[in-house]
Design a protein around this motif. Structure first.
Motif, PDB file in Angstrom:
ATOM      1  N   UNK A   1       5.718   8.246  14.050  1.00 17.74           N
ATOM      2  CA  UNK A   1       7.012   8.134  14.716  1.00 17.74           C
ATOM      3  C   UNK A   1       7.686   7.195  13.905  1.00 17.74           C
ATOM      4  N   UNK A   2       9.067   7.459  14.492  1.00 19.39           N
ATOM      5  CA  UNK A   2      10.042   6.354  13.731  1.00 19.39           C
ATOM      6  C   UNK A   2       9.671   5.001  13.472  1.00 19.39           C
ATOM      7  N   UNK A   3       9.404   4.261  14.706  1.00 19.82           N
ATOM      8  CA  UNK A   3       9.019   2.665  14.660  1.00 19.82           C
ATOM      9  C   UNK A   3       7.735   2.415  14.022  1.00 19.82           C
ATOM     10  N   UNK A   4       6.793   3.399  14.093  1.00 16.55           N
ATOM     11  CA  UNK A   4       5.385   3.158  13.468  1.00 16.55           C
ATOM     12  C   UNK A   4       5.627   3.747  12.003  1.00 16.55           C
ATOM     13  N   UNK A   5       6.541   4.518  11.412  1.00 16.23           N
ATOM     14  CA  UNK A   5       6.638   4.764  10.404  1.00 16.23           C
ATOM     15  C   UNK A   5       7.272   3.690   9.520  1.00 16.23           C
ATOM     16  N   UNK A   6       8.572   3.150   9.995  1.00 20.01           N
ATOM     17  CA  UNK A   6       9.247   2.113   9.403  1.00 20.01           C
ATOM     18  C   UNK A   6       8.374   0.975   9.372  1.00 20.01           C
ATOM     19  N   UNK A   7       7.540   0.569  10.207  1.00 21.92           N
ATOM     20  CA  UNK A   7       6.579  -0.703  10.177  1.00 21.92           C
ATOM     21  C   UNK A   7       5.620  -0.370   9.068  1.00 21.92           C
ATOM     22  N   UNK A   8       4.975   0.812   8.839  1.00 19.87           N
ATOM     23  CA  UNK A   8       3.997   1.271   7.671  1.00 19.87           C
ATOM     24  C   UNK A   8       4.778   1.136   6.254  1.00 19.87           C
ATOM     25  N   UNK A   9       6.275   1.554   6.381  1.00 26.10           N
ATOM     26  CA  UNK A   9       6.607   1.514   5.140  1.00 26.10           C
ATOM     27  C   UNK A   9       7.064   0.176   4.711  1.00 26.10           C
ATOM     28  N   UNK A  10       7.370  -0.821   5.842  1.00 22.70           N
ATOM     29  CA  UNK A  10       7.789  -2.066   5.256  1.00 22.70           C
ATOM     30  C   UNK A  10       6.325  -2.924   5.042  1.00 22.70           C
ATOM     31  N   UNK A  11       5.460  -2.392   5.947  1.00 23.45           N
ATOM     32  CA  UNK A  11       4.128  -3.055   5.394  1.00 23.45           C
ATOM     33  C   UNK A  11       3.572  -2.821   3.968  1.00 23.45           C
ATOM     34  N   UNK A  12       3.772  -1.795   3.497  1.00 20.13           N
ATOM     35  CA  UNK A  12       3.331  -1.474   2.225  1.00 20.13           C
ATOM     36  C   UNK A  12       4.141  -1.718   1.088  1.00 20.13           C
ATOM     37  N   UNK A  13       5.570  -1.525   1.497  1.00 21.07           N
ATOM     38  CA  UNK A  13       6.714  -1.854   0.334  1.00 21.07           C
ATOM     39  C   UNK A  13       7.463  -2.929   0.592  1.00 21.07           C
ATOM     40  N   UNK A  14       7.441  -3.422   1.646  1.00 20.38           N
ATOM     41  CA  UNK A  14       8.381  -4.428   2.197  1.00 20.38           C
ATOM     42  C   UNK A  14       9.614  -3.940   2.356  1.00 20.38           C
ATOM     43  N   UNK A  15      10.674  -4.556   2.506  1.00 19.32           N
ATOM     44  CA  UNK A  15      12.137  -4.287   2.937  1.00 19.32           C
ATOM     45  C   UNK A  15      12.748  -3.547   1.717  1.00 19.32           C
ATOM     46  N   UNK A  16      12.092  -3.662   0.693  1.00 28.09           N
ATOM     47  CA  UNK A  16      12.824  -3.072  -0.706  1.00 28.09           C
ATOM     48  C   UNK A  16      12.297  -1.493  -0.488  1.00 28.09           C
ATOM     49  N   UNK A  17      11.237  -1.410   0.001  1.00 27.67           N
ATOM     50  CA  UNK A  17      10.845   0.179   0.498  1.00 27.67           C
ATOM     51  C   UNK A  17      11.830   0.991   1.023  1.00 27.67           C
ATOM     52  N   UNK A  18      12.692   0.185   1.778  1.00 27.46           N
ATOM     53  CA  UNK A  18      13.802   1.144   2.566  1.00 27.46           C
ATOM     54  C   UNK A  18      14.961   1.095   1.888  1.00 27.46           C
ATOM     55  N   UNK A  19      15.107   0.666   0.741  1.00 31.40           N
ATOM     56  CA  UNK A  19      16.475   0.518  -0.259  1.00 31.40           C
ATOM     57  C   UNK A  19      15.989   1.305  -1.505  1.00 31.40           C
ATOM     58  N   UNK A  20      15.076   2.284  -1.502  1.00 35.65           N
ATOM     59  CA  UNK A  20      14.953   3.003  -2.801  1.00 35.65           C
ATOM     60  C   UNK A  20      16.059   3.837  -3.036  1.00 35.65           C
ATOM     61  N   UNK A  21      16.198   4.169  -4.383  1.00 28.73           N
ATOM     62  CA  UNK A  21      17.664   5.145  -4.628  1.00 28.73           C
ATOM     63  C   UNK A  21      18.949   4.473  -4.254  1.00 28.73           C
TER      64      UNK A  21
END
Length: 323
Positions: free
Chosen positions: A175-195
């Motif tokens: 889901x959205x929130x679980x997915x965002x938490x997983x991305x941030x946990x694995x890659x940090x906030x930087x993971x949401x700013x790729x590209x």
């Protein structure tokens, strides 16, 4: 004599307010439709939310085709095959995978876009209140860069990861929130700013082209009559034309951005390396993958957004009085 001079002065005084009124009317009917950024933010947010719910399946198909690399056996043979396979495996709701991330982002994205455009256009308009074509291009560029940095990059990164995750053998985002938490946990906030670089280039050029074309068409249609009313169907046609121009103008940047935000983005050193790898491994035509579904989505997107935006603004002008 004195009476004639008095009459002349009275006529002069009564004529003076007509200048700012004419300027306001011109501003209200040219590319810089709104003079109050607050109205633009609210109207843009509403328009963006409605639009994305209507057009998301085309965005889903476009993204899947862009992620389908030639280096491996292609999974999708065509647009129709992508749709059929998705529905077979995940049902119709599979075409809406990643909608939440786009919906959460589309409302603030459109709000920032139109709010920033109105803010910049108010500065760029000439003394008569008219925004010319060249200045609208710069205002659109500024609006695109602002939305890219503040909203689009994290939103698009999450959306692409969600769509890419669905095609993997063991999807991990539930889901959205679980997915965002997983991305941030694995890659940090930087993971949401790729590209980010590719996104800024894409959004900046997107809005520069769209607002330039939209303003040019409006100015052409209005001619010397700033009071001429523009029918919603004409606004939709102008919006679709502006959307098509942006698709043909910057789809290569969109492909690069999508690859930089996918689950295999780690294999690219940077934006230039991504472009080089695509050209080397897949050829120049790969830069136009997903053009057809993107063309359908963007033309519909821009047409809907501008029409809804104009209608919401008309309502706001009646209930929200501003100087």
């Amino acid at each position: 004599m004195a009476m004639r001079e008095g009459a002349d002065r009275a006529a002069s005084m009564s004529a003076q307010p007509a200048v700012p009124r004419a300027g306001a009317a011109a501003a209200a009917t040219t590319g810089a439709k709104l003079t109050h950024p607050g109205k633009a933010i609210l109207a843009g947010g509403i328009a963006g939310g409605i639009e994305v719910c209507i057009t998301f399946p085309t965005e889903y198909v476009k993204t899947q085709l862009q992620l389908d690399e030639r280096a491996h056996p292609p999974r999708y043979r065509s647009i129709g095959h992508c749709v059929r396979l998705t529905v077979q495996e995940h049902g119709v709701k599979g075409l809406y995978r990643g909608l939440s991330s786009l919906l959460y982002g589309s409302i603030p994205k459109s709000a920032v876009r139109f709010g920033m455009f109105e803010f910049l256009s108010n500065i760029a308009k000439d003394s008569s209140g008219k925004l010319d074509n060249k200045r609208s291009l710069l205002c659109g560029l500024g609006a695109g860069v602002a939305e890219a940095v503040l909203v689009v990059c994290p939103m698009e990164t999450i959306k692409v990861k969600f769509i890419h995750d669905q095609s993997s053998s063991n999807p991990k985002y539930r889901g959205f929130f679980q997915g965002v938490r997983e991305i941030v946990r694995e890659q940090g906030l930087r993971g949401t700013y790729q590209g980010l670089t590719a996104t800024v280039l894409k959004q900046g050029s997107n809005q520069a082209i769209r607002f330039f074309v939209m303003t040019s068409l409006r100015n052409w249609y209005l001619g010397d009559d700033p009071h001429r009313k523009i029918n919603p169907f004409i606004t939709a046609a102008f919006g679709a034309t502006a959307g098509a121009a942006s698709v043909f103008g910057n789809t290569p940047l969109d492909v690069i951005k999508t690859r930089m935000q996918g689950l295999e983005a780690h294999k690219y050193k940077n934006t230039l390396d991504c472009a080089y790898q695509i050209l080397k491994n897949e050829g120049s035509l790969a830069f136009y993958k997903g053009t057809v579904p993107r063309l359908g989505r963007v033309c519909l997107d821009v047409a809907i957004v501008f029409v809804i935006y104009e209608e919401v603004v008309s309502v706001l002008n009646k209930v929200w009085k501003t100087a």
